[in-house]
Design a protein around this motif. Structure first.
Motif, PDB file in Angstrom:
ATOM      1  N   GLN A   1    -146.018  73.569 -31.993  1.00  0.00           N
ATOM      2  CA  GLN A   1    -145.038  74.644 -32.019  1.00  0.00           C
ATOM      3  C   GLN A   1    -145.713  76.018 -31.927  1.00  0.00           C
ATOM      4  O   GLN A   1    -145.182  76.935 -31.289  1.00  0.00           O
ATOM      5  CB  GLN A   1    -144.209  74.548 -33.311  1.00  0.00           C
ATOM      6  CG  GLN A   1    -143.002  75.477 -33.339  1.00  0.00           C
ATOM      7  CD  GLN A   1    -142.010  75.161 -32.237  1.00  0.00           C
ATOM      8  OE1 GLN A   1    -141.604  74.023 -32.079  1.00  0.00           O
ATOM      9  NE2 GLN A   1    -141.627  76.167 -31.463  1.00  0.00           N
ATOM     10  N   ILE A   2    -146.886  76.171 -32.532  1.00  0.00           N
ATOM     11  CA  ILE A   2    -147.607  77.443 -32.450  1.00  0.00           C
ATOM     12  C   ILE A   2    -148.000  77.734 -31.005  1.00  0.00           C
ATOM     13  O   ILE A   2    -147.889  78.878 -30.526  1.00  0.00           O
ATOM     14  CB  ILE A   2    -148.850  77.413 -33.362  1.00  0.00           C
ATOM     15  CG1 ILE A   2    -148.425  77.502 -34.838  1.00  0.00           C
ATOM     16  CG2 ILE A   2    -149.797  78.574 -33.035  1.00  0.00           C
ATOM     17  CD1 ILE A   2    -149.582  77.431 -35.814  1.00  0.00           C
ATOM     18  N   ILE A   3    -148.450  76.700 -30.282  1.00  0.00           N
ATOM     19  CA  ILE A   3    -148.795  76.888 -28.869  1.00  0.00           C
ATOM     20  C   ILE A   3    -147.569  77.324 -28.074  1.00  0.00           C
ATOM     21  O   ILE A   3    -147.641  78.220 -27.218  1.00  0.00           O
ATOM     22  CB  ILE A   3    -149.394  75.590 -28.299  1.00  0.00           C
ATOM     23  CG1 ILE A   3    -150.746  75.290 -28.961  1.00  0.00           C
ATOM     24  CG2 ILE A   3    -149.568  75.699 -26.786  1.00  0.00           C
ATOM     25  CD1 ILE A   3    -151.337  73.956 -28.562  1.00  0.00           C
ATOM     26  N   VAL A   4    -146.425  76.703 -28.345  1.00  0.00           N
ATOM     27  CA  VAL A   4    -145.181  77.084 -27.651  1.00  0.00           C
ATOM     28  C   VAL A   4    -144.821  78.526 -27.963  1.00  0.00           C
ATOM     29  O   VAL A   4    -144.466  79.310 -27.063  1.00  0.00           O
ATOM     30  CB  VAL A   4    -144.038  76.127 -28.059  1.00  0.00           C
ATOM     31  CG1 VAL A   4    -142.697  76.631 -27.503  1.00  0.00           C
ATOM     32  CG2 VAL A   4    -144.310  74.719 -27.571  1.00  0.00           C
TER      33      VAL A   4
ATOM     34  N   ASP B   1    -152.787  79.127 -36.988  1.00  0.00           N
ATOM     35  CA  ASP B   1    -153.370  77.981 -36.307  1.00  0.00           C
ATOM     36  C   ASP B   1    -154.743  77.659 -36.886  1.00  0.00           C
ATOM     37  O   ASP B   1    -155.092  76.479 -37.059  1.00  0.00           O
ATOM     38  CB  ASP B   1    -153.484  78.283 -34.815  1.00  0.00           C
ATOM     39  CG  ASP B   1    -153.935  77.073 -34.015  1.00  0.00           C
ATOM     40  OD1 ASP B   1    -153.424  75.968 -34.275  1.00  0.00           O
ATOM     41  OD2 ASP B   1    -154.816  77.214 -33.153  1.00  0.00           O
ATOM     42  N   GLU B   2    -155.523  78.683 -37.226  1.00  0.00           N
ATOM     43  CA  GLU B   2    -156.826  78.451 -37.855  1.00  0.00           C
ATOM     44  C   GLU B   2    -156.669  77.824 -39.238  1.00  0.00           C
ATOM     45  O   GLU B   2    -157.437  76.939 -39.628  1.00  0.00           O
ATOM     46  CB  GLU B   2    -157.595  79.777 -37.960  1.00  0.00           C
ATOM     47  CG  GLU B   2    -158.024  80.351 -36.622  1.00  0.00           C
ATOM     48  CD  GLU B   2    -158.982  79.425 -35.878  1.00  0.00           C
ATOM     49  OE1 GLU B   2    -159.825  78.778 -36.549  1.00  0.00           O
ATOM     50  OE2 GLU B   2    -158.874  79.333 -34.644  1.00  0.00           O
ATOM     51  N   LYS B   3    -155.659  78.271 -39.982  1.00  0.00           N
ATOM     52  CA  LYS B   3    -155.416  77.683 -41.305  1.00  0.00           C
ATOM     53  C   LYS B   3    -154.976  76.227 -41.181  1.00  0.00           C
ATOM     54  O   LYS B   3    -155.328  75.391 -42.015  1.00  0.00           O
ATOM     55  CB  LYS B   3    -154.373  78.497 -42.059  1.00  0.00           C
ATOM     56  CG  LYS B   3    -154.864  79.874 -42.491  1.00  0.00           C
ATOM     57  CD  LYS B   3    -153.849  80.606 -43.332  1.00  0.00           C
ATOM     58  CE  LYS B   3    -154.407  81.951 -43.793  1.00  0.00           C
ATOM     59  NZ  LYS B   3    -153.460  82.702 -44.639  1.00  0.00           N
TER      60      LYS B   3
ATOM     61  N   TYR C   1    -150.639  65.290 -42.150  1.00  0.00           N
ATOM     62  CA  TYR C   1    -151.343  65.340 -40.866  1.00  0.00           C
ATOM     63  C   TYR C   1    -150.353  65.299 -39.703  1.00  0.00           C
ATOM     64  O   TYR C   1    -150.505  66.029 -38.719  1.00  0.00           O
ATOM     65  CB  TYR C   1    -152.316  64.166 -40.769  1.00  0.00           C
ATOM     66  CG  TYR C   1    -153.472  64.411 -39.832  1.00  0.00           C
ATOM     67  CD1 TYR C   1    -154.635  65.027 -40.276  1.00  0.00           C
ATOM     68  CD2 TYR C   1    -153.399  64.047 -38.496  1.00  0.00           C
ATOM     69  CE1 TYR C   1    -155.693  65.268 -39.421  1.00  0.00           C
ATOM     70  CE2 TYR C   1    -154.450  64.282 -37.634  1.00  0.00           C
ATOM     71  CZ  TYR C   1    -155.596  64.888 -38.095  1.00  0.00           C
ATOM     72  OH  TYR C   1    -156.634  65.130 -37.244  1.00  0.00           O
ATOM     73  N   HIS C   2    -149.332  64.460 -39.812  1.00  0.00           N
ATOM     74  CA  HIS C   2    -148.321  64.406 -38.756  1.00  0.00           C
ATOM     75  C   HIS C   2    -147.567  65.736 -38.658  1.00  0.00           C
ATOM     76  O   HIS C   2    -147.275  66.209 -37.549  1.00  0.00           O
ATOM     77  CB  HIS C   2    -147.334  63.273 -39.033  1.00  0.00           C
ATOM     78  CG  HIS C   2    -147.936  61.919 -38.826  1.00  0.00           C
ATOM     79  ND1 HIS C   2    -147.301  60.751 -39.206  1.00  0.00           N
ATOM     80  CD2 HIS C   2    -149.118  61.522 -38.293  1.00  0.00           C
ATOM     81  CE1 HIS C   2    -148.063  59.714 -38.910  1.00  0.00           C
ATOM     82  NE2 HIS C   2    -149.175  60.156 -38.359  1.00  0.00           N
ATOM     83  N   ALA C   3    -147.262  66.337 -39.797  1.00  0.00           N
ATOM     84  CA  ALA C   3    -146.569  67.630 -39.786  1.00  0.00           C
ATOM     85  C   ALA C   3    -147.453  68.714 -39.170  1.00  0.00           C
ATOM     86  O   ALA C   3    -146.967  69.589 -38.443  1.00  0.00           O
ATOM     87  CB  ALA C   3    -146.167  68.020 -41.213  1.00  0.00           C
ATOM     88  N   LEU C   4    -148.762  68.667 -39.450  1.00  0.00           N
ATOM     89  CA  LEU C   4    -149.679  69.655 -38.874  1.00  0.00           C
ATOM     90  C   LEU C   4    -149.772  69.518 -37.354  1.00  0.00           C
ATOM     91  O   LEU C   4    -149.903  70.524 -36.642  1.00  0.00           O
ATOM     92  CB  LEU C   4    -151.067  69.503 -39.504  1.00  0.00           C
ATOM     93  CG  LEU C   4    -151.198  69.985 -40.952  1.00  0.00           C
ATOM     94  CD1 LEU C   4    -152.563  69.621 -41.514  1.00  0.00           C
ATOM     95  CD2 LEU C   4    -150.980  71.486 -41.047  1.00  0.00           C
ATOM     96  N   MET C   5    -149.716  68.298 -36.860  1.00  0.00           N
ATOM     97  CA  MET C   5    -149.734  68.113 -35.404  1.00  0.00           C
ATOM     98  C   MET C   5    -148.518  68.769 -34.760  1.00  0.00           C
ATOM     99  O   MET C   5    -148.628  69.418 -33.711  1.00  0.00           O
ATOM    100  CB  MET C   5    -149.770  66.617 -35.079  1.00  0.00           C
ATOM    101  CG  MET C   5    -151.063  65.931 -35.478  1.00  0.00           C
ATOM    102  SD  MET C   5    -151.018  64.136 -35.209  1.00  0.00           S
ATOM    103  CE  MET C   5    -150.817  64.073 -33.431  1.00  0.00           C
ATOM    104  N   GLU C   6    -147.355  68.630 -35.380  1.00  0.00           N
ATOM    105  CA  GLU C   6    -146.142  69.269 -34.864  1.00  0.00           C
ATOM    106  C   GLU C   6    -146.244  70.791 -34.980  1.00  0.00           C
ATOM    107  O   GLU C   6    -145.801  71.530 -34.087  1.00  0.00           O
ATOM    108  CB  GLU C   6    -144.927  68.749 -35.621  1.00  0.00           C
ATOM    109  CG  GLU C   6    -143.603  69.409 -35.226  1.00  0.00           C
ATOM    110  CD  GLU C   6    -143.249  69.181 -33.766  1.00  0.00           C
ATOM    111  OE1 GLU C   6    -142.483  70.002 -33.222  1.00  0.00           O
ATOM    112  OE2 GLU C   6    -143.721  68.195 -33.174  1.00  0.00           O
TER     113      GLU C   6
END
Length: 399
Positions: A222-225, A166-168, A213-218
């Motif tokens: 997903q990381i939060i989930v 997530d930091e990366k 950027y759109h892929a990073l938002m997804e």
């Protein structure tokens, strides 16, 4: 320390890699195993010690005791080309951005036309490289995220790895914003460097950034989930271990309310759900109108959307009429051929061309850019500019 030899040409490098492809393929497949023995390597090269020594001298492989491994430069090259690398290098994108700033500064200060073109080509290549590396980092991040959640057995390490990813992801976003800021702030360079290839590269890089950027938002979502699921699983695991401990100590009924919960529950969760199928005769369905209405209500309540096919309504006269729609399209090939046969500059020709339909100034500017990008080798750039209604454009003739 002995000085390593080096390959003198691409041809020599390719020949060596081709000759030792069996050994290198086996070593690369077992790159995560640290004990690739020298005896196994000798079998793969036909017990020819000279071939092993040559790879060692040229720095293709390295030796540690009685084991061999592929050198980091070649290993990173193979992983990146085969798209199996696990490391996400945000630093490489930052290095590209810093180098871009340097070359743009050199271009703006250089007076020699040949060297200016060289700096311009370097900027274009670095821009393309930056967009490519950004997309690769996003793809690697997505793969590592899924692999970590599915393969890592340790809950603590799994959660820590996902937090690091997530930091990366945040670092990649910062790099994207910095590069977009660079493209916006260095407007003097991109106005001066009037090259259709440069304009196309900038457009492609901006598109890559938007996609990344759109892929990073997804990925962030997903990381939060995944982290929430890990916390829930870890909490459930601790409860199960606690219950197992109390059961082993024969105190589970006294220290918990598990007996009361089981007594209050009357679910037969092991029993299969009974299902009764009733078949109604076709004659009954044909004779009973009420039965058909009842079946449609049951189907609607159960979400069954399949209905009996009915005869379609007849076509009306309006359905048989021919409907036409006029599109505001321009035949670019026809416009270009007419321009090539004229002596006008491109923008002047576009303004005065007979389009048979009304067009705006924005449509003219769009057509101007499309023709220049489509026919870059047939355009004669004069390095002169003109202005029309607050729009500055280069004066271009056909060759």
């Amino acid at each position: 320390m002995d000085t390593l030899s080096h390959f003198r040409s691409i041809e020599e490098l390719v020949k060596v890699l081709e000759k030792e492809h069996r050994l290198l393929s086996e070593m690369f497949a077992k790159r995560k195993i640290l004990n690739f023995s020298r005896e196994l390597a000798m079998e793969l090269v036909g017990n020819n010690e000279a071939r092993i020594k040559r790879l060692l001298d040229y720095g293709v492989i390295a030796e540690s005791g009685n084991t061999l491994e592929i050198e980091s430069d070649y290993r990173n090259f193979f992983e990146e080309v085969l798209n199996v690398n696990e490391e996400i290098s945000v630093l490489s994108v930052q290095e590209c951005i810093n180098t871009l700033k340097e070359y743009i500064g050199y271009y703006l200060q250089e007076t020699n036309e040949s060297r200016k073109n060289s700096y311009q080509d370097s900027v274009r290549q670095l821009l393309r490289k930056t967009g490519y590396r950004t997309l690769r980092n996003v793809v690697d991040l997505k793969r590592n995220m899924d692999d970590t959640y599915k393969q890592e057995p340790n809950y603590i390490i799994k959660k820590q790895k996902l937090q690091n990813l997530d930091e990366k992801s945040k670092s990649i976003k910062v790099m994207i914003r910095e590069c977009e800021k660079l493209l916006d702030n260095e407007s003097a360079f991109f106005i001066t460097a009037t090259d259709p290839h440069m304009a196309r590269t900038v457009s492609n890089v901006r598109h890559d950034f938007v996609e990344a950027y759109h892929a990073l938002m997804e990925i962030d979502r997903q990381i939060i989930v995944y982290i929430n699921q890990i916390d829930q699983q870890n909490q459930l695991y601790r409860k199960i271990r606690k219950l197992k401990y109390l059961q082993d100590q024969l105190t589970i009924c006294e220290e918990t309310n598990v007996q009361a919960v089981l007594d209050a529950s009357n679910h037969l969760w092991m029993e299969p759900k009974p299902y009764t199928r009733l078949r109604i005769s076709i004659s009954t369905l044909q004779q009973s109108e009420e039965l058909g209405v009842l079946l449609r209500k049951i189907a609607k309540r159960n979400g069954v959307k399949k209905v009996v096919r009915e005869e379609a309504a007849p076509l009306e006269d309006a359905d048989l009429k021919t409907h036409t729609r006029e599109l505001r399209e321009v035949n670019q090939s026809e416009v270009w051929n007419a321009f090539a046969a004229s002596s006008y500059s491109l923008f002047d020709f576009i303004l005065n061309y007979d389009y048979k339909q009304k067009r705006t100034l924005a449509d003219h500017a769009t057509l101007f850019c499309q023709l220049v990008i489509t026919h870059p080798d047939e355009c004669k750039f004069t390095n002169k500019y003109a202005t029309y209604k607050d729009i500055e454009f280069p004066i271009i003739y056909a060759k």
